[in-house]
Design a protein around this motif. Structure first.
Motif, PDB file in Angstrom:
ATOM      1  N   ALA A  94     -53.776  39.225  85.345  1.00 14.57           N
ATOM      2  CA  ALA A  94     -53.843  38.535  84.059  1.00 14.57           C
ATOM      3  C   ALA A  94     -54.467  39.410  82.984  1.00 14.57           C
ATOM      4  CB  ALA A  94     -54.639  37.244  84.192  1.00 14.57           C
ATOM      5  N   THR A  95     -53.947  39.266  81.767  1.00 16.32           N
ATOM      6  CA  THR A  95     -54.543  39.850  80.571  1.00 16.32           C
ATOM      7  C   THR A  95     -54.873  38.711  79.615  1.00 16.32           C
ATOM      8  OG1 THR A  95     -53.279  41.904  80.775  1.00 16.32           O
ATOM      9  CG2 THR A  95     -54.186  41.386  78.601  1.00 16.32           C
ATOM     10  N   VAL A  96     -56.081  38.729  79.065  1.00 19.52           N
ATOM     11  CA  VAL A  96     -56.519  37.678  78.154  1.00 19.52           C
ATOM     12  C   VAL A  96     -56.898  38.315  76.817  1.00 19.52           C
ATOM     13  CG1 VAL A  96     -58.219  35.869  77.720  1.00 19.52           C
ATOM     14  CG2 VAL A  96     -57.353  36.238  80.043  1.00 19.52           C
ATOM     15  N   VAL A  97     -56.359  37.767  75.737  1.00 20.04           N
ATOM     16  CA  VAL A  97     -56.672  38.239  74.393  1.00 20.04           C
ATOM     17  C   VAL A  97     -57.549  37.199  73.707  1.00 20.04           C
ATOM     18  CG1 VAL A  97     -55.742  39.023  72.187  1.00 20.04           C
ATOM     19  CG2 VAL A  97     -54.452  39.440  74.304  1.00 20.04           C
ATOM     20  N   MET A  98     -58.712  37.622  73.253  1.00 24.44           N
ATOM     21  CA  MET A  98     -59.651  36.707  72.598  1.00 24.44           C
ATOM     22  C   MET A  98     -60.118  37.293  71.264  1.00 24.44           C
ATOM     23  SD  MET A  98     -62.216  35.374  75.592  1.00 24.44           S
ATOM     24  CE  MET A  98     -61.664  34.714  77.158  1.00 24.44           C
ATOM     25  N   PRO A  99     -60.413  36.432  70.291  1.00 26.75           N
ATOM     26  CA  PRO A  99     -60.994  36.910  69.046  1.00 26.75           C
ATOM     27  C   PRO A  99     -62.467  37.252  69.244  1.00 26.75           C
ATOM     28  CG  PRO A  99     -60.918  34.541  69.022  1.00 26.75           C
ATOM     29  CD  PRO A  99     -60.232  34.974  70.291  1.00 26.75           C
ATOM     30  N   ARG A 100     -63.015  38.019  68.346  1.00 28.74           N
ATOM     31  CA  ARG A 100     -64.423  38.403  68.452  1.00 28.74           C
ATOM     32  C   ARG A 100     -65.357  37.198  68.412  1.00 28.74           C
ATOM     33  NH1 ARG A 100     -65.848  43.296  68.580  1.00 28.74           N
ATOM     34  NH2 ARG A 100     -63.899  44.015  67.646  1.00 28.74           N
ATOM     35  N   ALA A 126     -55.340  37.844  67.402  1.00 27.20           N
ATOM     36  CA  ALA A 126     -55.157  37.606  68.834  1.00 27.20           C
ATOM     37  C   ALA A 126     -53.745  37.105  69.125  1.00 27.20           C
ATOM     38  CB  ALA A 126     -56.200  36.599  69.331  1.00 27.20           C
ATOM     39  N   PHE A 127     -53.248  36.208  68.294  1.00 29.40           N
ATOM     40  CA  PHE A 127     -51.890  35.700  68.501  1.00 29.40           C
ATOM     41  C   PHE A 127     -50.861  36.799  68.285  1.00 29.40           C
ATOM     42  CE2 PHE A 127     -53.719  31.497  68.549  1.00 29.40           C
ATOM     43  CZ  PHE A 127     -52.817  30.733  69.269  1.00 29.40           C
ATOM     44  N   ARG A 128     -51.103  37.682  67.320  1.00 31.87           N
ATOM     45  CA  ARG A 128     -50.159  38.784  67.092  1.00 31.87           C
ATOM     46  C   ARG A 128     -50.137  39.740  68.274  1.00 31.87           C
ATOM     47  NH1 ARG A 128     -52.289  38.113  61.863  1.00 31.87           N
ATOM     48  NH2 ARG A 128     -53.855  39.741  62.169  1.00 31.87           N
ATOM     49  N   LEU A 129     -51.316  40.075  68.810  1.00 28.00           N
ATOM     50  CA  LEU A 129     -51.380  41.005  69.928  1.00 28.00           C
ATOM     51  C   LEU A 129     -50.734  40.416  71.180  1.00 28.00           C
ATOM     52  CD1 LEU A 129     -52.231  43.608  71.301  1.00 28.00           C
ATOM     53  CD2 LEU A 129     -54.531  42.638  71.610  1.00 28.00           C
ATOM     54  N   VAL A 130     -50.964  39.138  71.425  1.00 29.60           N
ATOM     55  CA  VAL A 130     -50.393  38.548  72.629  1.00 29.60           C
ATOM     56  C   VAL A 130     -48.864  38.515  72.541  1.00 29.60           C
ATOM     57  CG1 VAL A 130     -50.260  36.061  72.089  1.00 29.60           C
ATOM     58  CG2 VAL A 130     -50.945  36.791  74.365  1.00 29.60           C
ATOM     59  N   THR A 131     -48.335  38.383  71.333  1.00 28.41           N
ATOM     60  CA  THR A 131     -46.881  38.438  71.158  1.00 28.41           C
ATOM     61  C   THR A 131     -46.349  39.830  71.495  1.00 28.41           C
ATOM     62  OG1 THR A 131     -46.965  36.731  69.449  1.00 28.41           O
ATOM     63  CG2 THR A 131     -44.998  38.116  69.508  1.00 28.41           C
ATOM     64  N   GLU A 132     -47.086  40.866  71.067  1.00 29.48           N
ATOM     65  CA  GLU A 132     -46.692  42.236  71.394  1.00 29.48           C
ATOM     66  C   GLU A 132     -46.702  42.454  72.908  1.00 29.48           C
ATOM     67  OE1 GLU A 132     -49.302  44.876  69.370  1.00 29.48           O
ATOM     68  OE2 GLU A 132     -48.836  44.080  67.363  1.00 29.48           O
ATOM     69  N   LEU A 133     -47.722  41.975  73.578  1.00 29.22           N
ATOM     70  CA  LEU A 133     -47.827  42.166  75.031  1.00 29.22           C
ATOM     71  C   LEU A 133     -46.736  41.390  75.764  1.00 29.22           C
ATOM     72  CD1 LEU A 133     -51.710  41.966  75.366  1.00 29.22           C
ATOM     73  CD2 LEU A 133     -50.288  44.010  75.529  1.00 29.22           C
ATOM     74  N   ARG A 134     -46.394  40.230  75.255  1.00 28.46           N
ATOM     75  CA  ARG A 134     -45.276  39.486  75.843  1.00 28.46           C
ATOM     76  C   ARG A 134     -43.979  40.276  75.707  1.00 28.46           C
ATOM     77  NH1 ARG A 134     -42.997  34.923  72.228  1.00 28.46           N
ATOM     78  NH2 ARG A 134     -42.326  36.871  71.258  1.00 28.46           N
ATOM     79  N   ASP A 135     -43.783  40.864  74.535  1.00 24.13           N
ATOM     80  CA  ASP A 135     -42.557  41.631  74.301  1.00 24.13           C
ATOM     81  C   ASP A 135     -42.495  42.882  75.179  1.00 24.13           C
ATOM     82  OD1 ASP A 135     -41.841  39.741  72.451  1.00 24.13           O
ATOM     83  OD2 ASP A 135     -42.434  40.926  70.698  1.00 24.13           O
ATOM     84  N   GLU A 136     -43.664  43.346  75.643  1.00 29.28           N
ATOM     85  CA  GLU A 136     -43.703  44.510  76.532  1.00 29.28           C
ATOM     86  C   GLU A 136     -43.436  44.135  77.988  1.00 29.28           C
ATOM     87  OE1 GLU A 136     -47.474  46.360  75.883  1.00 29.28           O
ATOM     88  OE2 GLU A 136     -47.036  46.885  73.788  1.00 29.28           O
ATOM     89  N   GLY A 137     -43.306  42.840  78.288  1.00 28.68           N
ATOM     90  CA  GLY A 137     -42.905  42.441  79.632  1.00 28.68           C
ATOM     91  C   GLY A 137     -43.827  41.493  80.370  1.00 28.68           C
ATOM     92  N   LEU A 138     -45.016  41.212  79.814  1.00 26.78           N
ATOM     93  CA  LEU A 138     -45.894  40.242  80.461  1.00 26.78           C
ATOM     94  C   LEU A 138     -45.383  38.826  80.207  1.00 26.78           C
ATOM     95  CD1 LEU A 138     -49.447  41.683  79.641  1.00 26.78           C
ATOM     96  CD2 LEU A 138     -47.983  42.137  81.609  1.00 26.78           C
ATOM     97  N   THR A 139     -45.646  37.933  81.132  1.00 24.64           N
ATOM     98  CA  THR A 139     -45.237  36.535  80.979  1.00 24.64           C
ATOM     99  C   THR A 139     -46.310  35.780  80.214  1.00 24.64           C
ATOM    100  OG1 THR A 139     -43.958  36.545  83.028  1.00 24.64           O
ATOM    101  CG2 THR A 139     -44.654  34.401  82.181  1.00 24.64           C
ATOM    102  N   LEU A 140     -45.914  35.185  79.107  1.00 27.82           N
ATOM    103  CA  LEU A 140     -46.861  34.460  78.267  1.00 27.82           C
ATOM    104  C   LEU A 140     -47.191  33.105  78.878  1.00 27.82           C
ATOM    105  CD1 LEU A 140     -48.454  34.084  75.637  1.00 27.82           C
ATOM    106  CD2 LEU A 140     -46.344  33.203  74.588  1.00 27.82           C
ATOM    107  N   VAL A 141     -48.484  32.832  79.015  1.00 27.25           N
ATOM    108  CA  VAL A 141     -48.954  31.491  79.375  1.00 27.25           C
ATOM    109  C   VAL A 141     -49.601  30.934  78.112  1.00 27.25           C
ATOM    110  CG1 VAL A 141     -50.381  30.095  80.912  1.00 27.25           C
ATOM    111  CG2 VAL A 141     -49.308  32.196  81.759  1.00 27.25           C
TER     112      VAL A 141
END
Length: 319
Positions: A94-100, A126-141
């Motif tokens: 899992a990868t988790v993106v959180m704001p400061r 955080a929402f922008r970064l998670v979209t990028e990571l999803r586009d790189e192949g991770l499954t978004l939860v």
């Protein structure tokens, strides 16, 4: 729309992975509010909040390819904790993106569970970064824009309907709306006469603004309650709230923190502002509905440290 069969299927899927949390009458809160109060203590759930339900429902639905690729989530705290812990239990990376602004303890717990944690300056980032990571192949939860996640959160309402005494009005906190969407769907099916009230804090008013605009809109965020601070709700959660919820009430941060202290003193539970906000909102409901109402509270999470709450109490001069 999420149906009761979706929620019942989610309940079967996640059984054995999450807890059936207590639903109990609260003499202390009943005395404080002057009407009978029943509390669903979801802060006793695994990972300290209801988020474990939706995360588990989604993780158990993954294909082998999705499991191998790993998952990613954006979170103000609780969803990230839930995904990190439950993914580790199910052997998914899992990868988790959180704001400061996310609670330090939330970041620590996610890392201790083995997740990769990425920190951004704010929730929008955080929402922008998670979209990028999803586009790189991770499954978004996604925390609230996923029918499987919403159905998982709806199991809170399923249990409440089965376990609570008679209630007339149930209050549920709103961030992105996943919890209230699921709970409302369950209660409308099982207890159709119950009024359902949403609760937000000032500066985290994504659902209130969506209802005024007629659909999801971006909102500025300033509330101390990071776990309610979604920059927008989803069409999925908006549709459920607009159709099933009586009204969304908004309370100041100060009152939410006061609610945390009242929950500790009168209910003997340690909650975060996302749950503390329910008490000032419940007072509004009692004033409007009258003394014959019977209140139900979904006490959604307890992942705030004593230092956090005391810092907020000092800020608002609540001692």
């Amino acid at each position: 729309m999420i149906g009761i069969s979706d929620i019942e299927s989610a309940a079967e899927r996640i059984a054995g992975h999450v807890l059936r949390t207590p639903t109990v009458p609260s003499p202390g809160l009943s005395g404080l509010l002057g009407v009978p109060v029943t509390a669903k203590l979801e802060l006793l759930q695994r990972t300290g909040s209801f988020k474990a339900r939706g995360a588990t429902a989604k993780l158990l639905s993954l294909s082998e390819a999705e499991r191998a690729a790993g998952v990613v989530a954006v979170s103000g705290g609780n969803h990230g904790i839930a995904l990190a812990v439950m993914a580790a239990a199910l052997d998914v990376k899992a990868t988790v993106v959180m704001p400061r602004s996310a609670p330090t303890r939330a970041v620590e717990i996610a890392r201790e569970a083995g997740a990769t944690v990425r920190i951004t300056e704010d929730m929008g980032g955080a929402f922008r970064l998670v979209t990028e990571l999803r586009d790189e192949g991770l499954t978004l939860v996604h925390p609230f824009d996923d029918p499987l996640v919403v159905a998982g959160q709806g199991t809170v309402g399923l249990e409440f309907a089965d376990d609570a005494d008679e209630v007339t009005d149930v209050l549920v906190s709103i961030g992105g709306g996943g919890l209230i969407a699921g709970v409302a769907a369950a209660l409308r099916a099982r207890r159709p006469g119950v009024r359902i009230w949403g609760v937000e804090t000032e500066g985290a008013e994504a659902m209130s603004e969506a209802l005024r605009a007629g659909g999801p809109v971006q909102v500025p965020l300033s509330s101390i309650s990071s776990t309610l601070s979604a920059p927008t709700v989803s069409a999925l959660t908006y549709d459920h709230v607009s159709a099933l919820v009586t009204e969304v009430l908004v309370v100041p941060d100060r009152d939410a923190v006061r609610g945390c202290l009242d929950l500790a003193e009168h209910a003997k539970v340690w909650a975060e502002p996302a749950a503390g906000c329910l008490l000032p909102a419940a007072r509004q409901v009692v004033e409007r509905v009258g003394e014959d109402c019977r209140i139900g509270l979904v006490v959604c999470g307890g992942n705030a440290s004593p230092r956090d709450v005391m810092t907020w109490a000092d800020r608002f001069e609540l001692h």
